[in-house]
Design an enzyme around this catalytic site. Structure first.
Site, PDB file in Angstrom:
ATOM      1  N   MET A  31       0.805  -1.218   0.000  1.00  0.00           N
ATOM      2  CA  MET A  31       0.000   0.000   0.000  1.00  0.00           C
ATOM      3  C   MET A  31       0.837   1.267   0.000  1.00  0.00           C
ATOM      4  O   MET A  31       0.310   2.353  -0.188  1.00  0.00           O
ATOM      5  CB  MET A  31      -0.936   0.020   1.209  1.00  0.00           C
ATOM      6  N   GLY A  32       2.136   1.158   0.250  1.00  0.00           N
ATOM      7  CA  GLY A  32       2.950   2.358   0.263  1.00  0.00           C
ATOM      8  C   GLY A  32       4.257   2.148   1.001  1.00  0.00           C
ATOM      9  O   GLY A  32       4.716   1.020   1.168  1.00  0.00           O
ATOM     10  N   VAL A  34       6.775   3.097   4.446  1.00  0.00           N
ATOM     11  CA  VAL A  34       6.769   3.478   5.849  1.00  0.00           C
ATOM     12  C   VAL A  34       8.064   4.229   6.148  1.00  0.00           C
ATOM     13  O   VAL A  34       9.161   3.747   5.842  1.00  0.00           O
ATOM     14  CB  VAL A  34       6.647   2.256   6.773  1.00  0.00           C
ATOM     15  N   ASP A 142      -3.278 -10.068   8.185  1.00  0.00           N
ATOM     16  CA  ASP A 142      -1.928 -10.367   7.710  1.00  0.00           C
ATOM     17  C   ASP A 142      -0.986 -10.566   8.893  1.00  0.00           C
ATOM     18  O   ASP A 142       0.140 -10.079   8.890  1.00  0.00           O
ATOM     19  CB  ASP A 142      -1.428  -9.243   6.800  1.00  0.00           C
TER      20      ASP A 142
END
Length: 567
Positions: A31-32, A34, A142
């Site tokens: 999703m991106g 960190v 997850d």
């Protein structure tokens, strides 16, 4: 002082978001990215910045906003607390507590299975976190060893809620695509794509995580993701190495039928009721005890059937808002619910294999299992399962071990592994096993004198094969907990020149033989006949032979790795 897990910023990374100053990278997922950041008050926090392609999606922003509100309801004990978020930013982002501690996966990989007291501490800590998460109406989806941080005081579970590596909207999620690491997925996740996910899926993952922590392997380990999925669906877990009450609880959590699994709260109560193990696990850990007691006061989850979560959405809904089950015939008897006739079993496994491969082909969380990519250089019957140019974090990730002055970074379009002193160091790569019979190619450069590139294969914790690519020779041997033993060495008539052009190394492992090539020319064959080594991962890193100076640095670079499964 920055956290040990921080890596330098890349040129395209932001330097600030809102009031937060970005100071380093912590990782990259589906999703991106960190980042490590500082608040105006000089407090370190972790910021997850959403992928640029998701920002323009209004539906995603709506779900992001709702998910943040839900995640904020999760009590902070045993999880990374949600501190802030900006769903209206050009790149929506989430700010959470920064937890500076190694992952459970890293500890087991480097040191082996946990001791009994530490294992019970992790089991209690993760069950505490799940109790809190489920009590807020959220499913993690997850849970795996890389999402458990062994922080001082109490283990912390991260990446729940919006931090999941998943497709953000139903329009971006095709039928058959799933999210997570196969080894920790519950059986129901391989079924009907329209079926609703329940907290019982997290309980199943808890069983897998605790089994891994106590044994160094997953309970349904196989030589490929589809084979792992098949074992999850049809075989009992391998819990050898666990004993006593904890073995029974793990087996209960790994029930095929979700209705037969305990809730997270029930797990926690049972863990704390074992006087000997619980006392040893909680001895000298007041934070863990306080968190467990606070979790037992959570009232958001009640025992019984757990239904009503939306598998195809970022946003989970509170358990209290779930609709009643639809009327219909009674469910099959628990003892027969997961019985699969041979013809049906074959069909299910074929569907599972296809769905798993679709899911695994997407770049994203490096801990996710690997899957096939468009064929490139594959022979008939081969399937390309990993392709990575190693120019940036993808299947392989930055890694650092400050105590030994060793790290793996991405520099000048390559993965660079280095040590300040002689020894070995493996980079962080894909968690899941590749088939035992495989073919691979990788480009290798030696950057400093006396350095050797290491390629591990069929490598599980504490045992596997190791290829050492040095300036004047290539050696193949076994690498076990007691050390490296050479099987065969090949002198190089044309040495690998330090700082020279990369050498393209090819290896093909089939049954009991390894075939080695350099730049398309056969170097030799090596017998692979150690009965203790049956399969595992492929890993890359740096190695130094004996007789070299104690002080380095020792540096090697890898680029353009490809791995094929063989028929």
């Amino acid at each position: 002082m920055l956290g040990e897990r921080t890596q330098p910023l890349l040129p395209h990374d932001p330097r600030a978001l809102g009031d937060y100053v970005i100071v380093g990278r912590l990782g990259e997922g589906g999703m991106g990215t960190v980042y490590l950041a500082r608040t105006p008050g000089e407090v370190l926090v972790a910021i997850k910045v959403i992928r640029a392609d998701l920002g323009p999606d209004d539906e995603f922003r709506r779900r992001f906003r709702s998910e943040v509100a839900r995640a904020r309801q999760v009590p902070p004990f045993c999880t990374a607390e949600v501190l802030d978020a900006d769903p209206d930013h050009d790149r929506p982002y989430l700010v959470v507590e920064y937890v500076d501690g190694p992952t459970l996966a890293h500890v087991v990989e480097e040191r082996g299975p946990l001791t009994s007291a530490n294992l019970h501490s992790v089991a209690i800590g993760v069950a505490t976190a799940l109790t809190a998460i489920h009590g807020a109406g959220v499913i993690h989806r997850d849970l795996k060893p890389r999402n458990v941080l062994l922080a001082p005081g109490s283990p912390k579970v991260i990446d729940f809620g919006i931090a999941r590596a998943m497709e953000a909207t139903s329009g971006n999620t095709a039928i058959g695509q799933m999210v997570g690491t196969v080894a920790y997925m519950s059986p129901e996740r391989f079924g009907d794509a329209d079926a609703q996910l329940t907290p019982a899926a997290d309980v199943f993952a808890w069983g897998g995580v605790v089994a891994y922590a106590g044994t160094g392997r997953t309970p349904f380990a196989a030589d490929s993701p589809p084979a792992t999925a098949a074992r999850i669906l049809t075989q009992p877990p391998d819990l050898s190495g666990l004993s006593g009450q904890l073995r029974d609880l793990v087996g209960h959590a790994l029930e095929k039928d979700p209705a037969n699994r305990p809730s997270a709260r029930e797990l926690l109560d049972l863990l704390l009721s074992g006087p000997t193990q619980a006392a040893a696990a909680l001895a000298g850990q007041p934070d863990l005890l306080a968190a467990a007691e606070e979790a037992q006061a959570v009232t958001g989850v009640t025992p019984g059937p757990r239904v009503g979560y939306d598998e195809d959405s970022i946003v989970t809904v509170p358990i209290s808002e779930m609709p009643p089950p639809l009327a219909g015939p009674p469910p099959p008897e628990p003892g027969r619910r997961w019985f699969l006739p041979v013809a049906v079993a074959l069909l299910v496994l074929a569907v599972v294999a296809g769905a798993v491969m679709v899911m695994l082909s997407r770049p994203g969380n490096p801990a996710d299992a690997v899957g096939p990519l468009p064929s490139d250089g594959a022979s008939a019957g081969e399937s390309l399962i990993i392709q990575d140019d190693l120019s940036h974090p993808r299947y392989w990730q930055p890694k650092s071990l400050p105590a030994e002055q060793a790290d793996c970074t991405f520099e000048n379009g390559a993965l660079v592994a280095r040590r300040a002193q002689k020894g070995l160091y493996r980079c962080a790569g894909p968690d899941d096993d590749v088939p035992a019979d495989f073919r691979a190619e990788v480009s290798v450069r030696l950057l400093t004198a006396n350095s050797c590139a290491g390629v591990w294969f069929r490598f599980a914790p504490w045992k596997g094969y190791l290829i050492r690519l040095c300036g004047n020779k290539i050696s193949v041997g076994t690498h076990k907990s007691q050390g490296v033993t050479t099987i065969r060495s090949f002198p190089l008539d044309q040495p690998l020149v330090v700082g020279g052009d990369p050498a393209r190394i090819g290896l093909e492992a089939v049954g009991g033989e390894l075939r080695l090539e350099r730049d398309g020319v056969l170097v030799g064959t090596v017998p692979l006949n150690d009965p203790e080594i049956t399969g595992g991962r492929v890993a890359l890193g740096v190695y130094t032979d004996g007789g070299v100076p104690q002080a380095g640095p020792y540096e090697v670079a890898f680029s353009n790795v490809r791995i094929w499964g063989l028929p």
